[in-house]
Motif scaffolding. Sequence first.
Motif, PDB file in Angstrom:
ATOM      1  N   THR A  56      24.907 -32.402 -11.610  1.00 35.95           N
ATOM      2  CA  THR A  56      25.486 -31.750 -12.787  1.00 35.95           C
ATOM      3  C   THR A  56      27.001 -31.917 -12.818  1.00 35.95           C
ATOM      4  O   THR A  56      27.589 -32.210 -13.876  1.00 35.95           O
ATOM      5  N   THR A 138      15.474 -31.785 -11.850  1.00 30.94           N
ATOM      6  CA  THR A 138      15.693 -32.710 -12.967  1.00 30.94           C
ATOM      7  C   THR A 138      15.634 -31.972 -14.299  1.00 30.94           C
ATOM      8  O   THR A 138      16.435 -32.230 -15.208  1.00 30.94           O
ATOM      9  N   GLY A 139      14.691 -31.038 -14.427  1.00 34.26           N
ATOM     10  CA  GLY A 139      14.617 -30.240 -15.645  1.00 34.26           C
ATOM     11  C   GLY A 139      15.875 -29.437 -15.884  1.00 34.26           C
ATOM     12  O   GLY A 139      16.352 -29.328 -17.032  1.00 34.26           O
ATOM     13  N   VAL A 140      16.446 -28.887 -14.822  1.00 37.25           N
ATOM     14  CA  VAL A 140      17.688 -28.116 -14.960  1.00 37.25           C
ATOM     15  C   VAL A 140      18.834 -29.018 -15.404  1.00 37.25           C
ATOM     16  O   VAL A 140      19.640 -28.661 -16.276  1.00 37.25           O
ATOM     17  N   ILE A 142      18.654 -31.823 -17.121  1.00 39.19           N
ATOM     18  CA  ILE A 142      18.466 -32.196 -18.528  1.00 39.19           C
ATOM     19  C   ILE A 142      18.871 -31.034 -19.434  1.00 39.19           C
ATOM     20  O   ILE A 142      19.486 -31.236 -20.500  1.00 39.19           O
ATOM     21  N   ALA A 143      18.551 -29.798 -19.026  1.00 44.03           N
ATOM     22  CA  ALA A 143      18.934 -28.635 -19.828  1.00 44.03           C
ATOM     23  C   ALA A 143      20.451 -28.524 -19.926  1.00 44.03           C
ATOM     24  O   ALA A 143      20.997 -28.238 -21.013  1.00 44.03           O
ATOM     25  N   VAL A 144      21.153 -28.756 -18.831  1.00 37.08           N
ATOM     26  CA  VAL A 144      22.618 -28.721 -18.862  1.00 37.08           C
ATOM     27  C   VAL A 144      23.163 -29.838 -19.748  1.00 37.08           C
ATOM     28  O   VAL A 144      24.130 -29.647 -20.497  1.00 37.08           O
ATOM     29  N   LEU A 146      21.771 -31.110 -22.358  1.00 42.81           N
ATOM     30  CA  LEU A 146      21.609 -30.701 -23.759  1.00 42.81           C
ATOM     31  C   LEU A 146      22.719 -29.752 -24.184  1.00 42.81           C
ATOM     32  O   LEU A 146      23.174 -29.783 -25.339  1.00 42.81           O
ATOM     33  N   LEU A 147      23.183 -28.919 -23.275  1.00 45.23           N
ATOM     34  CA  LEU A 147      24.251 -27.974 -23.600  1.00 45.23           C
ATOM     35  C   LEU A 147      25.589 -28.668 -23.828  1.00 45.23           C
ATOM     36  O   LEU A 147      26.433 -28.149 -24.578  1.00 45.23           O
ATOM     37  N   ARG A 151      21.755 -35.664 -26.949  1.00 48.35           N
ATOM     38  CA  ARG A 151      20.850 -35.541 -28.079  1.00 48.35           C
ATOM     39  C   ARG A 151      19.804 -36.658 -28.047  1.00 48.35           C
ATOM     40  O   ARG A 151      19.938 -37.690 -28.711  1.00 48.35           O
ATOM     41  N   TRP A 159       8.290 -38.184 -24.208  1.00 49.24           N
ATOM     42  CA  TRP A 159       8.688 -37.224 -23.165  1.00 49.24           C
ATOM     43  C   TRP A 159       7.655 -37.194 -22.044  1.00 49.24           C
ATOM     44  O   TRP A 159       8.009 -37.102 -20.858  1.00 49.24           O
TER      45      TRP A 159
END
Length: 275
Positions: A56, A138-140, A142-144, A146-147, A151, A159
């Motif tokens: 991150t 990895t999910g975390v 990707i969430a960051v 997106l923030l 896009r 997906w």
Amino acid sequence: MTTIAAPEAPVAPAVPVAPARVRLGAFTAESTFIARSFRHSVRDIDAMLMAVLLPTMLMLMFTFIFGNAIDPSGGYVDYVVPGIILLCAGFGASSTAISVSRDMTTGIIDRFRTMPLRSGAVLTGHVVASLARNLVATGVVIAVALLVGFRPVATPLEWIALVALVALYILAITYLFAAIGLAASSPEAASGYGFILLFLPYLSSAFVPVETMPEWLQWVAENQPITPVVETIRGLLMHTPVGDQGWWALGWCAGIIAVSVVWGAWLFRRRAGRR
């Protein structure tokens, strides 16, 4: 009249009977070691945090510090996230090498080899736990992403394909790190060898296009496993051209898994004294 009793016949000593060797059911050993590795993962909060925080931080650094210099339009985050996903998987899987090496050097394997266990059960536990842990990390990431402006334009089916490919890559690199942990002489050595592999994403198209590299480095970038995996992930997320990179990505992952499983099983039998 006195009756003389006949002498009793000597009693033969009891012959000790060896206990029957316990036979474990299918996947009993594997499930036991998977549960053991999950417990260790839950307790090792620091490793989980590092697996998430380091990628991150790199994503934020590349996006906000180098991003405008590389892509003044501000779209660099869309380009760099696929590489960060693989970097996250690499950081998370590298801890597997240390865990396996620690098991091999602390004496616990000496206890395991007296049990009716398959030689691959210990490695399977480490690999499955690492796969689950790295998918969450990895999910975390990707969430960051997106923030901070990522896009993607992927469809639900894309997906699903993305998750399958990332899981296959994590499985491949985790098996490779597990084999490295078996080959290393100590957890410190395993950490050092694993750190070398973490440089591969930087020598690929993960952060800059291959054509911007020097000619001699372009050949390296185009013929190593990270580039086709990155390009396939980027194509699924952003609809960029993929060509035959998807088949190369699957082939590289399958080849790494096959070599790592065979190498790891041989190393485990050799170091643990199993046949």
